[in-house]
Design a protein around this motif. Structure first.
Motif, PDB file in Angstrom:
ATOM      1  N   ILE A 250       3.053   0.185  -6.121  1.00  0.00           N
ATOM      2  CA  ILE A 250       2.672   0.016  -4.718  1.00  0.00           C
ATOM      3  C   ILE A 250       1.759   1.125  -4.230  1.00  0.00           C
ATOM      4  CG2 ILE A 250       4.719  -1.286  -4.092  1.00  0.00           C
ATOM      5  CD1 ILE A 250       6.050   1.250  -3.208  1.00  0.00           C
ATOM      6  N   SER A 251       1.283   1.975  -5.139  1.00  0.00           N
ATOM      7  CA  SER A 251       0.435   3.096  -4.758  1.00  0.00           C
ATOM      8  C   SER A 251      -0.952   2.903  -5.344  1.00  0.00           C
ATOM      9  CB  SER A 251       1.040   4.418  -5.256  1.00  0.00           C
ATOM     10  OG  SER A 251       0.146   5.493  -4.999  1.00  0.00           O
ATOM     11  N   SER A 252      -1.938   3.493  -4.693  1.00  0.00           N
ATOM     12  CA  SER A 252      -3.321   3.420  -5.178  1.00  0.00           C
ATOM     13  C   SER A 252      -3.622   4.504  -6.198  1.00  0.00           C
ATOM     14  CB  SER A 252      -4.297   3.548  -3.998  1.00  0.00           C
ATOM     15  OG  SER A 252      -4.097   4.790  -3.321  1.00  0.00           O
TER      16      SER A 252
ATOM     17  N   ALA B 169      -4.363 -11.457   2.489  1.00  0.00           N
ATOM     18  CA  ALA B 169      -3.052 -10.841   2.702  1.00  0.00           C
ATOM     19  C   ALA B 169      -3.124  -9.335   2.826  1.00  0.00           C
ATOM     20  CB  ALA B 169      -2.067 -11.232   1.600  1.00  0.00           C
ATOM     21  N   GLY B 170      -4.318  -8.757   2.916  1.00  0.00           N
ATOM     22  CA  GLY B 170      -4.426  -7.332   3.174  1.00  0.00           C
ATOM     23  C   GLY B 170      -4.640  -6.509   1.923  1.00  0.00           C
ATOM     24  N   ALA B 171      -4.977  -5.222   2.155  1.00  0.00           N
ATOM     25  CA  ALA B 171      -5.303  -4.325   1.045  1.00  0.00           C
ATOM     26  C   ALA B 171      -4.086  -4.045   0.167  1.00  0.00           C
ATOM     27  CB  ALA B 171      -5.876  -3.019   1.593  1.00  0.00           C
ATOM     28  N   ASN B 172      -2.912  -3.894   0.785  1.00  0.00           N
ATOM     29  CA  ASN B 172      -1.711  -3.601   0.001  1.00  0.00           C
ATOM     30  C   ASN B 172      -1.372  -4.739  -0.949  1.00  0.00           C
ATOM     31  OD1 ASN B 172      -1.369  -1.110   1.263  1.00  0.00           O
ATOM     32  ND2 ASN B 172      -0.095  -1.973   2.886  1.00  0.00           N
ATOM     33  N   ALA B 173      -1.465  -5.984  -0.457  1.00  0.00           N
ATOM     34  CA  ALA B 173      -1.170  -7.128  -1.317  1.00  0.00           C
ATOM     35  C   ALA B 173      -2.183  -7.236  -2.457  1.00  0.00           C
ATOM     36  CB  ALA B 173      -1.161  -8.411  -0.490  1.00  0.00           C
ATOM     37  N   ARG B 174      -3.460  -6.966  -2.160  1.00  0.00           N
ATOM     38  CA  ARG B 174      -4.471  -7.016  -3.222  1.00  0.00           C
ATOM     39  C   ARG B 174      -4.225  -5.941  -4.267  1.00  0.00           C
ATOM     40  NH1 ARG B 174      -7.927  -7.918   1.224  1.00  0.00           N
ATOM     41  NH2 ARG B 174      -8.618  -5.742   1.191  1.00  0.00           N
ATOM     42  N   ARG B 175      -3.797  -4.761  -3.826  1.00  0.00           N
ATOM     43  CA  ARG B 175      -3.524  -3.686  -4.775  1.00  0.00           C
ATOM     44  C   ARG B 175      -2.345  -4.029  -5.674  1.00  0.00           C
ATOM     45  NH1 ARG B 175      -3.603   0.170  -1.425  1.00  0.00           N
ATOM     46  NH2 ARG B 175      -1.402   0.299  -0.954  1.00  0.00           N
TER      47      ARG B 175
ATOM     48  N   ASP C 156      10.857  -7.607   2.817  1.00  0.00           N
ATOM     49  CA  ASP C 156      10.544  -6.635   1.781  1.00  0.00           C
ATOM     50  C   ASP C 156      10.377  -7.354   0.441  1.00  0.00           C
ATOM     51  OD1 ASP C 156      10.468  -3.852   0.637  1.00  0.00           O
ATOM     52  OD2 ASP C 156      12.236  -4.614  -0.391  1.00  0.00           O
ATOM     53  N   PRO C 157       9.346  -7.038  -0.353  1.00  0.00           N
ATOM     54  CA  PRO C 157       9.114  -7.756  -1.615  1.00  0.00           C
ATOM     55  C   PRO C 157      10.313  -7.737  -2.558  1.00  0.00           C
ATOM     56  CG  PRO C 157       7.200  -6.440  -1.038  1.00  0.00           C
ATOM     57  CD  PRO C 157       8.276  -6.087  -0.062  1.00  0.00           C
ATOM     58  N   GLU C 158      10.946  -6.583  -2.712  1.00  0.00           N
ATOM     59  CA  GLU C 158      12.095  -6.497  -3.612  1.00  0.00           C
ATOM     60  C   GLU C 158      13.256  -7.344  -3.106  1.00  0.00           C
ATOM     61  OE1 GLU C 158      11.734  -2.040  -5.510  1.00  0.00           O
ATOM     62  OE2 GLU C 158      12.503  -2.233  -3.471  1.00  0.00           O
ATOM     63  N   MET C 159      13.493  -7.302  -1.807  1.00  0.00           N
ATOM     64  CA  MET C 159      14.591  -8.084  -1.258  1.00  0.00           C
ATOM     65  C   MET C 159      14.299  -9.582  -1.359  1.00  0.00           C
ATOM     66  SD  MET C 159      17.603  -7.923  -0.008  1.00  0.00           S
ATOM     67  CE  MET C 159      17.771  -6.198   0.450  1.00  0.00           C
ATOM     68  N   LYS C 160      13.060  -9.976  -1.169  1.00  0.00           N
ATOM     69  CA  LYS C 160      12.722 -11.396  -1.257  1.00  0.00           C
ATOM     70  C   LYS C 160      12.945 -11.946  -2.652  1.00  0.00           C
ATOM     71  CE  LYS C 160       8.521 -11.301   0.455  1.00  0.00           C
ATOM     72  NZ  LYS C 160       7.220 -11.786   0.943  1.00  0.00           N
ATOM     73  N   ILE C 161      12.482 -11.235  -3.659  1.00  0.00           N
ATOM     74  CA  ILE C 161      12.639 -11.763  -5.012  1.00  0.00           C
ATOM     75  C   ILE C 161      14.082 -11.649  -5.469  1.00  0.00           C
ATOM     76  CG2 ILE C 161      12.123  -9.629  -6.272  1.00  0.00           C
ATOM     77  CD1 ILE C 161      10.405 -11.393  -8.148  1.00  0.00           C
ATOM     78  N   GLY C 162      14.810 -10.615  -4.997  1.00  0.00           N
ATOM     79  CA  GLY C 162      16.226 -10.506  -5.319  1.00  0.00           C
ATOM     80  C   GLY C 162      17.038 -11.640  -4.713  1.00  0.00           C
TER      81      GLY C 162
END
Length: 515
Positions: free
Chosen positions: A171-173, A411-417, A288-294
């Motif tokens: 999740i970091s650049s 979906a924004g820069a974070n999602a693209r990263r 939250d991505p982790e919570m969604k997939i969990g």
């Protein structure tokens, strides 16, 4: 507090470990178990005194520390990872001393294996019969697992996150192992021991308070206070350590499992107890991505197992009622969360869930869940859900491009990263994880283990899910049946699984050893 934070980190761990030994010593005094009381009290006196002498010998005035701080920061990352590696390999030598002295019918190496297993929150044990260990020794093992869970929690936030390791690289650049340029004031100025002390002061009340709440709740629903305490610490650390052989023997029934189920959600995402950038307009936890997939795994897998009763099974022996059907559904739901968070607690309804769904090889499902693992910066092991999420989003985007080649992801820069660089490093980690499993399995095979047993023991150790060996097949496996070389290999694998391979690779990077 200021002088304590300026001590060498390993000396701090020695002091904390020695002071904690007094807890089982006092409990042994209450039980009038003089042998255990002496073992823990003498060990506590020895190691706290030794740590105090080392702290006095290494003490430096603040002026000297300021003069050397620039040189120390140049090798800060290397020192932090070396300290973590030393903590998981050398600290169990200290923790094993009272265990070995209190349990006289075992070797010191077995005690060391138990402490490595507990400190890495694996929960693998060489004592299949809980009656072989006394209550103070069981309490000590649970305490070490509890401290190991908090240690993993703190080091992930205070050490691995600033170095962009432990899942934060997704999740970091920045590149994995690269320090944060725009770090917080604590991360930029404070040395590692002081930073650890500050994060400990911030997060320990949360960890301790949740443990007390679960202990009280389990005791209220029928579990003995001593058993409830051990299980509460094991749930918070996701270690799976139990003084009675698991939750099924705790006497709490469905309500106890429901309480444990609720607290295991803490290991699905780091945002259940903290936030990267706390703000008023922060999105809800379920986004939250982790919570969604969990949550997706917790909902989808039990439903598929429940429906398989009609799809893949023609006839199931026994008188099945609506209550037993619901029990099987609950058993599969609990097991999915338990092994997804690498806790490894078994539900009372798991056997009915296996019969209802007609599973021939449930171990494959459970091993897959442990490999997925829990959230970043939690006590869970495994690959981590954020890496799985990055690969899923990357796969979705690739399918979209096949259908509409000129589409824009958005979906924004974070999602693209996450879909691009994050998916790349996640795939690299998956490959390293798979090659590590293959390598450990081959080494274990050289010592005579069959393929199935080698696979189970390797995945159990690498994902820090010790109880996996008890439920993976029709016949439970046992760590006690292994020889010393196999135990040593698996102990090293537990340390690898807790530290994660990217941290070890970063430690072996030549750039790490240059000024």
């Amino acid at each position: 507090m200021n002088r304590f934070s300026r001590m060498p980190f390993f000396v701090q761990l020695m002091l904390v470990s020695g002071g904690t030994m007094l807890i089982p010593a006092l409990y042994a005094l209450v039980l009038r178990d003089w042998n255990d009381a002496r073992a823990f009290f003498y060990a506590a006196t020895l190691f706290t005194s030794l740590a105090g002498f080392i702290a006095i010998a290494r003490f430096r005035p603040e002026a000297t520390e300021d003069r050397d701080s620039r040189f120390d920061r140049d090798r800060e990352g290397r020192n932090q990872l070396l300290t973590l590696l030393g903590a998981y390999t050398a600290l169990p030598l200290i923790l094993a001393v009272p265990f070995s002295e209190a349990t006289r019918d075992t070797t010191f190496f077995n005690a060391y294996f138990e402490m490595v297993s507990a400190l890495t929150t694996t929960g693998a044990t060489l004592f299949d019969d809980p009656a072989r260990l006394s209550k103070p020794v069981h309490l000590w093992t649970a305490i070490v697992g509890w401290m190991g869970g908090f240690f993993a929690w703190i080091t992930a936030v205070a050490v691995l996150a600033p170095m962009n390791l432990g899942g934060f690289e997704v999740i970091s650049s920045r590149q994995a192992g690269q320090s944060e340029i725009r770090a917080s004031q604590i991360a930029r100025v404070a040395a590692a021991p002081e930073r650890m002390a500050r994060f400990t002061a911030k997060l320990f009340p949360v960890y301790f308070g949740l443990t007390l709440a679960l202990w009280f709740a389990l005791a209220m629903v029928g579990s003995p206070a001593y058993v409830a305490l051990c299980h509460a610490m094991s749930v918070m650390a996701t270690s799976g350590i139990s003084p009675v052989g698991g939750l099924t023997n705790a006497g709490t029934g469905f309500v106890g499992e429901l309480l444990v189920f609720a607290f295991l959600f803490l290991a699905l995402s780091r945002k259940t107890f903290t936030a990267d950038q706390p703000r008023l307009d922060a999105p809800p936890l379920w986004r939250d991505p982790e919570m969604k997939i969990g949550l997706s795994l917790i909902v989808v897998i039990p439903i598929l197992l429940f429906l398989r009763h009609w799809v893949g099974v023609l006839e199931v022996a026994g008188d099945w009622t609506f209550t037993r059907a619901l029990s099987s559904l609950w058993g599969s739901t609990f097991m999915v969360l338990s092994f997804l968070t690498t806790a490894g607690f078994e539900s009372m309804g798991w056997e009915e869930a296996r019969l209802w769904s007609g599973l021939q090889a449930p171990g494959v499902l459970l091993m897959g869940l442990t490999i997925f693992g829990g959230g970043v910066a939690t006590t869970a092991g495994g690959v981590k859900l954020i890496r799985l999420y990055a690969l899923v989003r990357h796969g979705e985007r690739e399918i979209e491009k096949l259908i509409s080649p000129h589409s824009v992801g958005g979906a924004g820069a974070n999602a693209r990263r996450i879909r691009r660089e994050g998916a790349y490093v996640a795939w690299v980690y998956f490959m390293v994880f798979a090659f590590t499993i293959a390598a450990v399995m081959m080494i274990l095979s050289l010592f005579g283990l069959h393929f199935e047993a080698a696979a189970v023991f390797t995945i159990s150790a690498l994902t820090t899910t010790g109880p996996l060996v008890n439920v993976v097949g029709d016949v439970p496996l046992s760590y006690a049946q292994l020889g010393d070389p196999e135990k040593l290999i698996l102990a090293a694998t537990m340390v690898l699984g807790r530290l994660e391979m990217l941290a070890i690779i970063a430690l072996l990077n030549p750039e790490f050893w240059r000024r």
